[in-house]
Design an enzyme around this catalytic site. Structure first.
Site, mmCIF file in Angstrom:
data_model
loop_
_atom_site.group_PDB
_atom_site.id
_atom_site.type_symbol
_atom_site.label_atom_id
_atom_site.label_comp_id
_atom_site.label_asym_id
_atom_site.label_seq_id
_atom_site.Cartn_x
_atom_site.Cartn_y
_atom_site.Cartn_z
ATOM 1 N N GLY A 18 0.830 -1.200 0.000
ATOM 2 C CA GLY A 18 0.000 0.000 0.000
ATOM 3 C C GLY A 18 0.862 1.246 0.000
ATOM 4 N N GLY A 19 0.322 2.297 0.616
ATOM 5 C CA GLY A 19 1.043 3.570 0.653
ATOM 6 C C GLY A 19 2.359 3.449 1.402
ATOM 7 N N GLY B 296 23.862 15.469 -28.452
ATOM 8 C CA GLY B 296 23.380 15.933 -27.153
ATOM 9 C C GLY B 296 24.056 15.194 -26.016
ATOM 10 C CB ALA B 297 25.288 11.747 -25.723
#
Ligand code: HXC
Length: 518
Positions: free
Chosen positions: A173-174, A408-409
């Protein structure tokens, strides 16, 4: 004090009651599942005789419960305290599954919150050992609020003290958000699992059959989701690895990591480094061979090894001081940057930056991974995280370009104009806007179409591109990198650069916080 007096007897009575609370049967139940008890975990983590438990006798509030029952046990299912790990002050809590499934009620959460606040105040790392069925159902909203205060404390402490979660049973759960918010998550294979909704809900809602392990076991989180950074086959090995990991970390963000003297067996100049990158630019190699020759012998501790292995991250030491390594891995997907490797790298860089750990980048990357899947899943947004993380990092940042640094790398992987402090390249480096094939196809499309022997022409043009453009010397001559170096002297160069950067100070304009793409 009169030890035959009433108050001393009452003291002894409580001690006796505490002992009786833990039966052999409870321990056996844990052991039969391949798990240790909370106390055994604490004993393994801390240096013998140093752990001081607090809030041992705290009990849940004595209020009516309308549904189920709350066991009024001493400690309310969690051990909290502090002590020494490898001689250094560490705070910790360990949930006790044998008491109401380690579920988190109001008092249980107050104990954890208290130790979190102490760890922050004392500037010491905190370890959470989790083994819990989540929010205590009987205590309703009080349990939920308890989680909220724990989350709030983790977020307040983030970047100030190292926070590490060790999942040693369920985290459902949370409750999974508590570990997810911390810096590193360790998991134990086969006995720990994490999910927001369990197999029963999956069956009801989606009509899908899945086991606990398949849905949220350690391997799933280490390989696929990236939630777990380190996994081991049993609890002993997990705790031993955690203790080793702590030796790399400072206690808080105003301290430097501890100095661990090297054994002086790592040569600062090593000819073997010349033989790792193959002559053929398309042939893979293992960047970990480079890492292990650059850092102090046997000091590399890899993080998130199984997730996005096309980028390698981890802590190591150089001349006894902790550094962070970020390296493209040509052995996996040619070291390409995709969504997972970008986010993995970004998170690691931010951790290093928060805790004064210099970052060494080893670059060999053909660029970002093209394709509809990556574009639609958000390579732009996720690649930007890596860019942002590097650019905002103020710790010393050194790059060594081993081979490819295209497009871009080149920029993203810590180039100088992005704030990188030193940038070295090996003679094998290829630095250009794009790889030779793409460049030739764009610039010589017409000539190739009209050629009687396009294959031969392309070969010639690729060679010319490599000679004239895709090499490290143009960047060297124009100052975009600092120096082309002999691979053999890489460690020596890094040592000098780190020494030069030891008093690096960057003044960042005042602001509430940047707006990192998420
Ligand atoms: C109260 C709980 C409990 C819980 C387990 N127990 N979970 N008691 N609240 N959340 C109790 C059981 O009743 C049982 O008590 C004992 O712990 C051991 O549990 P078992 O079910 O017998 O153990 P096991 O078969 O190993 O199964 C473990 C389990 C299962 C898979 C974790 O107990 C389970 O599914 N629990 C509920 C998980 C869950 O959905 N939690 C709430 C999540 S929501 P007895 O007396 O019989 O020994 C949440 C919200 C947080 O956490 C919000 C934060 C934002």
């Amino acid at each position: 004090m009169d030890i035959s007096g009433k108050s001393y007897k009452a003291f002894l009575k409580r001690q006796e009651a505490l002992k009786k609370q833990y039966s052999e049967k409870q321990a056996e139940k844990q052991h039969s599942k391949g798990k240790l008890t909370a106390q055994e975990r604490i004993n393994l983590l801390f240096d013998p005789g140093t752990f001081e438990e607090i809030d041992t006798f705290v009990t849940p509030a004595d209020q009516p419960v309308e549904f189920g029952k709350v066991e009024r046990t001493y400690g309310d299912g969690v051990i909290v305290g502090y002590g020494k790990v490898n001689g250094r002050l560490i705070f910790a809590y360990a949930q006790d599954f044998t008491i109401m499934g380690g579920s988190l009620g109001a008092v249980h959460s107050q104990k954890i919150a208290k130790i979190q606040e102490m760890a922050l105040k004392m500037g010491s790392p905190i370890i959470g050992m989790m083994d819990s069925g989540g929010a205590r159902i009987q205590e309703g909203v009080a349990s939920l609020s308890g989680y909220a205060s724990i989350f709030q404390n983790i977020i307040h402490s983030s970047g100030i003290i190292p926070q590490i979660s060790v999942i040693m049973g369920p985290a459902a759960g949370g409750a999974v958000y508590s570990p997810a918010l911390t810096d590193f998550v360790f998991m134990v294979n086969h006995t720990s699992y994490m999910f927001v909704t369990g197999p029963n809900v999956v069956r009801e809602v989606l009509n899908e059959e899945v086991t606990f392990d398949e849905l949220g076991g350690a391997k799933v989180h280490a390989c696929k989701s990236g939630v777990a950074h380190m996994i081991y086959d049993d609890e002993e090995n997990t705790i031993m690895a955690l203790k080793k990991f702590l030796t790399y970390l400072p206690s808080n963000n105003v301290e430097n990591p501890p100095f661990v003297p090297e054994d002086n067996s790592t040569p600062d100049i090593n000819d073997k480094l010349r033989d790792i990158v193959p002559d053929d630019p398309n042939k893979p190699y293992d960047v970990k061979d480079v890492i292990n020759l650059i850092v102090d012998r046997n000091s590399f501790f890899e993080t998130a090894e199984l997730y996005a292995p096309n980028i390698v991250t981890g802590l190591a030491r150089i001349k006894g001081k902790t550094i962070g390594i970020v390296a493209n891995q040509p052995k996996v997907l040619a070291g390409v940057l995709d969504i997972d490797s970008s986010t993995k790298g970004a998170r690691f860089i931010r951790f290093c930056d928060a805790f004064n750990i210099p970052i060494i980048t080893l670059e060999d990357v053909p660029g970002f991974l093209p394709g509809v899947d990556q574009e639609h899943a958000g390579i732009i947004r996720n690649g930007a995280k890596l860019l942002f993380a590097y650019s905002e990092a103020t710790v010393p940042r050194i790059t060594v370009i081993l081979r490819k640094a295209y497009g871009g790398a080149f920029i993203v992987m810590n180039c100088k104009k992005l704030g990188g402090d030193f940038s070295f390249a090996w003679p094998t480096a290829e630095i250009a806007v794009m790889g030779p094939d793409g460049a030739v196809a764009i610039l010589y499309r017409k000539e190739l179409a009209e050629s009687s022997n396009p294959a031969e022409l392309k070969k010639e043009l690729v060679k010319k591109y490599r000679d004239k453009i895709a090499n490290p010397f143009i960047a060297d001559e124009s100052g975009y990198i600092d120096e082309v170096i002999d691979p053999a002297v890489t460690r020596k160069k890094i040592i000098s650069a780190l020494q030069a950067l030891s008093n690096k100070w960057v003044k960042v304009p005042s602001r509430k916080h940047g707006n990192m793409p998420l």
